[in-house]
Write a protein that holds these residues in place. Sequence first.
Motif, short mmCIF file in Angstrom:
data_model
loop_
_atom_site.label_atom_id
_atom_site.label_comp_id
_atom_site.label_asym_id
_atom_site.label_seq_id
_atom_site.Cartn_x
_atom_site.Cartn_y
_atom_site.Cartn_z
N HIS A 276 50.25 14.21 11.73
CA HIS A 276 49.07 13.38 11.58
C HIS A 276 49.18 12.09 12.39
CE1 HIS A 276 51.48 10.97 8.79
NE2 HIS A 276 50.58 10.04 8.93
N VAL A 277 48.03 11.51 12.67
CA VAL A 277 48.00 10.16 13.21
C VAL A 277 47.10 9.34 12.28
CG1 VAL A 277 48.36 10.85 15.59
CG2 VAL A 277 46.06 10.61 14.74
N TRP A 278 47.32 8.06 12.29
CA TRP A 278 46.59 7.15 11.41
C TRP A 278 45.81 6.23 12.32
CZ3 TRP A 278 45.08 5.62 6.71
CH2 TRP A 278 44.94 4.27 6.42
N LEU B 166 44.06 11.51 10.58
CA LEU B 166 43.65 12.69 11.33
C LEU B 166 44.83 13.64 11.28
CD1 LEU B 166 42.14 10.14 12.78
CD2 LEU B 166 41.50 11.87 14.41
N VAL B 167 44.62 14.80 10.69
CA VAL B 167 45.74 15.68 10.39
C VAL B 167 45.53 17.04 11.02
CG1 VAL B 167 47.20 16.52 8.52
CG2 VAL B 167 45.69 14.59 8.13
N ALA B 168 46.62 17.61 11.52
CA ALA B 168 46.59 19.00 11.96
C ALA B 168 47.70 19.73 11.24
CB ALA B 168 46.79 19.09 13.47
N GLU C 262 49.09 14.21 20.65
CA GLU C 262 48.24 13.89 21.80
C GLU C 262 46.81 14.37 21.54
OE1 GLU C 262 48.52 11.94 25.40
OE2 GLU C 262 50.38 12.83 24.71
N PHE C 263 46.72 15.58 21.00
CA PHE C 263 45.41 16.13 20.71
C PHE C 263 44.67 15.27 19.68
CE2 PHE C 263 42.90 18.60 17.68
CZ PHE C 263 41.88 19.04 18.51
N LEU C 264 45.36 14.89 18.63
CA LEU C 264 44.70 14.11 17.59
C LEU C 264 44.26 12.75 18.13
CD1 LEU C 264 47.02 14.95 14.57
CD2 LEU C 264 44.69 15.75 14.93
N ASN C 265 45.08 12.18 19.00
CA ASN C 265 44.68 10.92 19.61
C ASN C 265 43.44 11.08 20.47
OD1 ASN C 265 46.58 9.24 18.47
ND2 ASN C 265 48.11 9.64 20.06
N ARG C 266 43.40 12.19 21.20
CA ARG C 266 42.21 12.45 22.02
C ARG C 266 41.00 12.64 21.12
NH1 ARG C 266 43.90 14.50 27.04
NH2 ARG C 266 45.82 13.37 27.40
N GLU D 55 53.76 5.21 20.90
CA GLU D 55 53.80 4.65 19.55
C GLU D 55 55.02 5.21 18.81
OE1 GLU D 55 50.30 7.63 19.42
OE2 GLU D 55 51.45 6.57 20.92
N PRO D 56 55.43 4.52 17.73
CA PRO D 56 56.70 4.88 17.08
C PRO D 56 56.81 6.35 16.69
CG PRO D 56 55.79 2.92 16.07
CD PRO D 56 54.81 3.37 17.09
N GLU D 57 55.71 6.94 16.25
CA GLU D 57 55.81 8.33 15.80
C GLU D 57 56.22 9.23 16.96
OE1 GLU D 57 53.20 6.43 15.19
OE2 GLU D 57 53.25 6.18 13.01
N LEU D 58 55.54 9.04 18.09
CA LEU D 58 55.89 9.85 19.25
C LEU D 58 57.28 9.49 19.76
CD1 LEU D 58 52.86 10.40 21.62
CD2 LEU D 58 54.27 12.08 20.49
N GLN D 59 57.61 8.22 19.68
CA GLN D 59 58.94 7.80 20.10
C GLN D 59 60.01 8.55 19.34
OE1 GLN D 59 60.40 3.74 20.07
NE2 GLN D 59 58.38 3.09 20.70
#
Lengths: 440, 992
Positions: free
Chosen positions: A58-60, A66-68, A83-87, B312-316
């Motif tokens: 997920h990303v926040w 936003l979760v996959a 990357e997809f979730l960020n897009r 960002e930290p998560e990807l890092q």
Amino acid sequence: MMISQVFILSSKGDRLVYKDFRGDVGSDAVGIFYDKVTALTGDQPPVVMTHKDVHFVHVWQGGLYLVATTTAAASSSPFAIIEFLNRLAALIKDYCGALSEKTLQMNFALVYELLDEMLDFGYVQSTSCDVLKNFIQTEALSARPFSLFDLANVGLFGADTQQSKVAPGSAAARPMQGGKSEIFVDVIERMSVVMGANGVLMKAEVEGEVVVKCFLPSCSEIRMGLNEDLSIGDPQLRGYGAAVRVDECHFHPAVRLDEFDAHRILRLSPSQGEQSIMQYRLADHLPLAPPFRLFPAIEKDKTGRLLLFFKLRCDLPPKSSAVNVSATVRVPKGCVSLSQELSSPDQSAELQPHNRAVVWNIARFAGGTQLSALFKLDVPALSSASTLEVGPVGLTFELPKVTASGLHVRFLRLAPAQHRGPARRWVRYVTHSDSYAIRI
Amino acid sequence: MQEWANQLCENRQFGSKMTDSKYFTTTKKGEIYELKAELNSDKKEKKKEAVKKVIASMTVGKDVSALFPDVVNCMQTDNLELKKLVYLYLMNYAKSQPDMAIMAVNTFVKDCEDPNPLIRALAVRTMGCIRVDKITEYLCEPLRKCLKDEDPYVRKTAAVCVAKLHDINAQLVEDQGFLDTLKDLISDSNPMVVANAVAALSEIAESHPNSNLLDLNPQTINKLLTALNECTEWGQIFILDCLANYTPRDDRESQSICERVTPRLSHANSAVVLSAVKVLMKFMEMLPKDLDYYGTLLKKLAPPLVTLLSAEPELQYVALRNINLIVQRRPEILKHEMKVFFVKYNDPIYVKLEKLDIMIRLASQANIAQVLAELKEYATEVDVDFVRKAVRAIGRCAIKVEQSAERCVSTLLDLIQTKVNYVVQEAIVVIKDIFRKYPNKYESVIATLCENLDSLDEPEARAAMIWIVGEYAERIDNADELLESFLEGFHDESTQVQLQLLTAIVKLFLKKPTETQELVQQVLSLATQDSDNPDLRDRGYIYWRLLSTDPVAAKEVVLAEKPLISEETDLIEPTLLEELICHIGTLASVYHKPPSAFVEGSRGVQHKRLPGSSGSGESVESPDPGSATATEAPPAVIPSQDLLGDLLNLDLTPTSTTGPPPPSSGMQMGAMDLLGGGLDSLPPVPLRTDTPQSPQPLHQSPSPPDHSPTEIGGDLGGSPAMTAGFGAPPAAVPPSFTAPVSGGLDDLFDLGGGVGMPVSVYVPPKTLWLPAMKAKGLEITGTFGRRAGVVQMEMTLTNKAMSVMTDFAVQFNRNSFGLAPAGPLQVLTPVSPNQSIEVVLPLNTVGPVMKMEPLNNLQVAVKNNIDVFYFSCQYPISMLFVEDGKMERQVFLATWKDIPNENESKFQLNDCHLNSDAASSKLQGSNIFTIAKRTVEGQDMLYQSMKLTNGIWVLAELRAQTGNPNYTVSLRCKAPEVSQCVFQSYEAVLKN
């Protein structure tokens, strides 16, 4: 790379968008995810969470999760999913103007449509705005009601007043369909610095990107000129001179670089919406001195208090200034109270015992000036080792209209295309602190 | 026309209902009715709004399936937006309403012929998402057409649709020849189509591991590489991942592929970069190292990896986990990039710990000064875990880079001066390792260490300190006082500390025999007589006997030169590392676990291996997994035990970093088997008498091959003495055995017999199953057991009637585990009145299965010449534990995590007066295998596994507190209903 589900949750765990692509994970995954994510402690990496054979990534963003989910651990890349979730987040912003609970509720049909085109059976198909707009039928509803304040930015009778030269921070936050034809170019840099106790610069690094946010209805070509003396690569190769330099840079695949080598001109036809067209990195050898220096003095007074005397100097050019400066000083364990003497009234300081830190806030800090502060700390169990515990000072700040690398956009020209009326062009610069530490 | 009429009709119907529904508008039903009406409205806008409302309700989880027919009615529209909305609804509800979904088929088929490619693609995409079997047959024809459509958008959608169809009905896809069409699409002119075809084929190929679906040959590879340059970033990922499965024929081909993949490294999408890195890392294996291109490639790999760290930290974090793997495989890639791994003060803790790990891996003579300065800063940070790891890292640097050792030691001393409790303790633990690496070099610091004796409260630090005192006893004037002070609370210490203390005092005695006689006697009696820990007792007895028989030999043994510890940090085991390198960029690389560890059998997982270097045939760098065990390795250098214990995931064992199995258990097992094995070969009689020869087999018995001396030595400080002890030539035992020692030995042998010998399966005593009163004079008592892998029912049949009984036969009702007699009941002679006979009935587990309540209930019918009698009995589930129930540690850990917490059952086992090791060996007799043992703060934790005849695995954690007779047993099993029975077996086995 197979995404089983995509869902968007509010910070309270309400489902805003939920779409199942492969039917191999039950819809109870939403609840499981929310339980897991809220149970996370700060020292656990939140990147990937697992429940049975379901993996959550997920990303926040914008106060939303936003979760996959995926079940294929061997073939799914967390990079691709993040990357997809960020897009996805960026696209929702582009289409709906903002990413928030409200815009999602108003535009869920649009978001579903987007998702349907972006993913098929969990395979990412496209995240490019240009491609997607051929398929998207639904029109976005803007969450922002009309407000008189919006008119404040409009130049009176077309006159270019001083005020309208600066685009307000929120101006770019609107749906890309319709509206004024404008283009925003933001040069955003993040700065990491470590300074040794003796004032020696131990590490300095700048990561920057050039972001274009385009509201032009047609995709006419733009030409963007960067500093003519920009050099890329090893400093030794370039001889003398105060050239602007970056170590590495990457460009968006759509940027045409045929004039770049000779004239440092980027040519591109931006698609509507936001995209990062150039990313660069610069380590050590910064063109300017680091923006802040600290002169600390630590001593114990007769009553057993610990005295920290700090002088903080801002080495920016006199016309620039830093805003929202905050210095976090680590203090010994068991610190109970703080008394402070600050050199000007617009500063503040407070002790945060749970973090073992004193936080010193400065709203605005002009270049070439110096501020000082005296902190008196009551530490009941003061020992000789306590002064060793006064640790590095971390600074966070923003430097508007400044780039640490010196990168500038010389000009931004739009090809004389068929778009309606003149387009407004905005170029904005800002440097943020990423990690700015001064050791004591 | 027809449809219009229908609608009109329905509208009217609703119209009349609407008047009624006004009264019910507040109820849910009212809402549905309202939507129904709106859906059937003839205004397009209104319809659209209504469908949107339906979808909104669907999203929040309301059930709107009742509207299915109404929504489907809206499907036939030329408004694309409305159509999309309807399809969205269909995908969600078709599965729950398969019959109604058929209604939509006609429209789909029609849409697949539509002139607008968007509609064609939309139809074929949606049809694939409706996971209803009946629809699939209608799907085939349209799909076939769409696969050959003129529009690439339709073709790429159709390609994915084949994968969807395969997921629903694999046979159909094969029969219809879609796979061949899909293969043809790899040569399509449109790169998007190629990418989707590759993705679909890759997925289908996963479920047919042996098929040659993705027939990768130089021609197809070439096509893929061409498409790679043209397709979208996401397509590039599919293609790169597919390339990674290819094994080039020679280094030439390998190089040419690398050259064409390298440009992807500068892509802005990190997933593309990582997939490219994976391909390059794999194909690099085939390149000769002296090739110029090899060096070029190495240089090209560094910048993209560094760039990943600006995310960002998560990807890092994800990037760092991958870099950690890459650095272990090829440290040369990033050797000049040390600085980027320096910790930022505002990094989250999980990023910090990961960076630290990589820093130590990259530390070398060239950058050690810089690294050390950083580590010193970190050691004053706030976060305790991070500080500890930083202090340990300083120790690692000292061991890894000899030139820096002195500086490291002085840094550590500075840190000890801060008197911060956990820093001091951590520092002492690492200084012990530095002493091991550089003996007799830095003893000058001992005085400083001794000053901090009182502040040590963690067992590891205490043990380390005691080891140091023992090792350098001759240079510490008050060594005896120091050790004596620890001795006071001997029984409260953890095993680790007790063992160290014992060894240290024996060392002290050997060095200063005159003053410390009393002390050594005290500790030996504490260890042998007052302790119930077999490790401690064993070690105590061995020392005792050594000292009393031949002090010179004792000196040679106990004060023998210790093997050096190796300098490499907790490396991932090479075969695992190879597999993980093949999974760079995937979730597996984040967990540092092979995908097989967390994927249930559903998807076939192949173990991937790196290709060998083309020149040398069998690659030197990829050692055979068999030789990875330390058996053949000379015991000169032992891998230092997981020094930087993986603080981040506090697993029961640091599995992600397994090289050697954790020494603690290895040590004990080794020692124990040694004793057991030796005694096993002896006739029992001499054991009981005090024959002087009796101890000899102790030395003669070869150590079991799976417990090499290396592992035994893996324990910290004190164990080298033990290693040496076992490795030493057998000391002749003089006949003049002193009384107390031989008495002690007797005890030792008892212990050995009890612990080390294979204990036979626990068989519960016979119980009365069928009383004579109920069975016309036939009484049956019986029990169950497992002997030599066969489940047996042992019965005593007693004839309490007046007449002779003959013609016995037995039958079982269906039961939970399919138990059935493996043969007829062997009662050959008639049973005369008042006679009892013993019968053993072998059982198998292939009979019919039915779940019983309780689970281990068995209903039996016994027939004789008089009548048929029925009874039920309960068997101990332990008899169903099979002999190969020992799980691999890795698998154990993964399985343990995999089983959800709610499947765990906890039980309390009271009044069990065994210590954990005795319990472990007792349980082993019943095929409950101990996989690992851990001791935390005096609490022993045994991790055990067992497997039932029907393949169910049960994992257990047994906690035993020294001195506390109450055990806690936690059981985890995919089928939690067996837990209760399993626990009963535990209870039965341990209490008897």
